[in-house]
Design a protein around this motif. Structure first.
Motif, PDB file in Angstrom:
ATOM      1  N   PHE A 228       0.824  -1.204   0.000  1.00 17.45           N
ATOM      2  CA  PHE A 228       0.000   0.000   0.000  1.00 17.45           C
ATOM      3  C   PHE A 228       0.865   1.263   0.000  1.00 17.45           C
ATOM      4  CE2 PHE A 228      -3.542  -2.711   1.717  1.00 17.45           C
ATOM      5  CZ  PHE A 228      -4.433  -2.450   0.683  1.00 17.45           C
ATOM      6  N   THR A 229       1.956   1.251   0.761  1.00 12.93           N
ATOM      7  CA  THR A 229       2.856   2.401   0.785  1.00 12.93           C
ATOM      8  C   THR A 229       3.478   2.614  -0.587  1.00 12.93           C
ATOM      9  OG1 THR A 229       3.378   1.902   3.108  1.00 12.93           O
ATOM     10  CG2 THR A 229       4.821   3.453   1.967  1.00 12.93           C
ATOM     11  N   GLY A 230       3.920   1.522  -1.216  1.00 11.87           N
ATOM     12  CA  GLY A 230       4.502   1.620  -2.546  1.00 11.87           C
ATOM     13  C   GLY A 230       3.497   2.088  -3.579  1.00 11.87           C
ATOM     14  N   TYR A 231       2.268   1.585  -3.483  1.00  7.77           N
ATOM     15  CA  TYR A 231       1.221   1.961  -4.439  1.00  7.77           C
ATOM     16  C   TYR A 231       0.900   3.453  -4.336  1.00  7.77           C
ATOM     17  CZ  TYR A 231      -3.496   2.449  -6.363  1.00  7.77           C
ATOM     18  OH  TYR A 231      -4.602   2.881  -7.049  1.00  7.77           O
TER      19      TYR A 231
ATOM     20  N   PHE B 261       6.471  -4.776  -8.549  1.00  6.19           N
ATOM     21  CA  PHE B 261       5.802  -4.844  -9.845  1.00  6.19           C
ATOM     22  C   PHE B 261       4.306  -4.577  -9.705  1.00  6.19           C
ATOM     23  CE2 PHE B 261       3.397  -7.234 -13.026  1.00  6.19           C
ATOM     24  CZ  PHE B 261       3.902  -6.674 -14.189  1.00  6.19           C
ATOM     25  N   ALA B 262       3.671  -5.179  -8.692  1.00  2.00           N
ATOM     26  CA  ALA B 262       2.227  -5.008  -8.509  1.00  2.00           C
ATOM     27  C   ALA B 262       1.867  -3.551  -8.238  1.00  2.00           C
ATOM     28  CB  ALA B 262       1.745  -5.898  -7.368  1.00  2.00           C
ATOM     29  N   ALA B 263       2.640  -2.887  -7.376  1.00  2.00           N
ATOM     30  CA  ALA B 263       2.371  -1.481  -7.060  1.00  2.00           C
ATOM     31  C   ALA B 263       2.513  -0.614  -8.302  1.00  2.00           C
ATOM     32  CB  ALA B 263       3.308  -1.003  -5.950  1.00  2.00           C
ATOM     33  N   ASN B 264       3.561  -0.868  -9.101  1.00  2.00           N
ATOM     34  CA  ASN B 264       3.752  -0.119 -10.343  1.00  2.00           C
ATOM     35  C   ASN B 264       2.628  -0.383 -11.325  1.00  2.00           C
ATOM     36  OD1 ASN B 264       6.434   1.459 -11.189  1.00  2.00           O
ATOM     37  ND2 ASN B 264       6.928   0.050  -9.518  1.00  2.00           N
ATOM     38  N   ALA B 265       2.254  -1.636 -11.462  1.00  3.92           N
ATOM     39  CA  ALA B 265       1.224  -2.020 -12.433  1.00  3.92           C
ATOM     40  C   ALA B 265      -0.109  -1.359 -12.116  1.00  3.92           C
ATOM     41  CB  ALA B 265       1.075  -3.537 -12.465  1.00  3.92           C
TER      42      ALA B 265
END
Length: 325
Positions: A69-72, A227-231
């Motif tokens: 969540f922080t990365g997203y 990868f998920a946060a970037n995507a």
């Protein structure tokens, strides 16, 4: 986090399904995306990102969910700052409004593939060399200082080396030919401005990754979460472009807030490297909850201050106009 191959496959399949859904529903017939339509899709993509994070929380671990969540939030915030560049590019290439969504979709899809390569390389470097955290941290701090110092010189788009190379290797038509990327003229294949602007959007977002990839590695070193946060941040960026519109210009302090966030993550990376070399005490550590709290608070203050200033400037202009009338 130990992620089996089938989780990777399911995630990639889910993202591909979302893209297909977007193509079938939104891009089935080229049209100008309305604010209401954009709002629905932004809500949908944010909801998908939240559901994914909750899945990490319940089926994985709360520690990794907070990292995600922080990365997203960080990646999405950096993406908002990049929307202004996208608007300048669209204006520079005079992209018809009915084709802007497709341009963003294909350009960001290319950027997602290239970011995947960046993430794989970054993860390999981090796994082998602890000192790479010093480089990432110093780079983010330097970027933060540069963001504060830079002047507002983004009013005009200057084609990068990739776009100039495309124009060099192939002739480009002066006019758009619908959504076509190339056409035949007098028996010779020509690219259209549609193809060139897609390259411009994709390459610009790739340059943005130079900041965002080290930033998210400062939050989590797990390639799957990175990868998920970037995507998910990129997936929702297209609709956010149409939703915010001119509102991006009102976020006058956004770059300052992002500079604070990048500087904070840079310090966190350097402290992490010191921890790896056992050069600082255990208590001197920035936890995931601290990171999330700082990022959310900085973004909230930045948004409030920006909108307050924009409102005050608008009122001043109205008063000045009334006095001159």
């Amino acid at each position: 986090m130990d992620v089996p191959w089938w989780i990777w496959a399911a995630t990639l399949g889910g993202l591909a399904l979302l893209l297909l859904l977007d193509l079938v529903i939104v891009d089935r017939k080229p049209h100008e995306v309305t604010t209401a339509e954009a709002a629905k899709w932004v809500t949908f993509y944010v909801a998908c990102a939240i559901v994914f994070g909750l899945g990490v929380w319940f089926f994985g671990d709360s520690h990794f969910a907070i990292e995600y969540f922080t990365g997203y939030i960080t990646e999405y915030s950096l993406s908002v700052d990049n929307l202004f560049i996208f608007m300048v590019i669209m204006s520079s290439f005079a992209v018809p409004s009915i084709h802007q969504h497709r341009v963003l979709l294909i350009g960001i899809l290319l950027a997602l593939v290239m970011r995947g390569i960046f993430i794989a390389v970054g993860a390999a470097l981090i796994a082998q060399f602890v000192w790479i955290f010093f480089i990432f941290g110093a780079f983010l701090i330097w970027t933060a200082v540069s963001m504060v110092r830079k002047k507002d010189d983004d009013e005009e788009y200057h084609e990068n080396a990739v776009v100039r190379w495309v124009r060099k290797v192939s002739p480009v038509t002066d006019d758009y030919h619908g959504a076509k990327s190339s056409v035949k003229i007098d028996g010779k294949r020509h690219l259209t401005p549609m193809f060139v602007v897609i390259v411009a959007i994709g390459s610009a977002d790739l340059l943005f990754a130079v900041d965002s990839i080290p930033a998210i590695f400062g939050i989590t070193q797990d390639p799957f979460l990175v990868f998920a946060a970037n995507a998910f941040a990129l997936m929702g960026l297209r609709q956010l472009y149409f939703l915010l519109g001119g509102l991006v210009d009102k976020l006058v302090y956004l770059s300052v807030g992002l500079a604070v966030i990048l500087g904070f993550i840079g310090i966190k990376l350097i402290l992490h490297a010191f921890h790896e070399y056992h050069l600082v005490p255990e208590w001197l550590e920035i936890t995931n909850w601290m990171s999330l709290s700082v990022i959310v608070v900085v973004l909230a203050i930045t948004t409030w201050a920006s909108l307050a200033k924009s409102k005050k400037d608008a009122e001043s202009q109205d008063e000045e106009a009334a006095e001159n009338a």
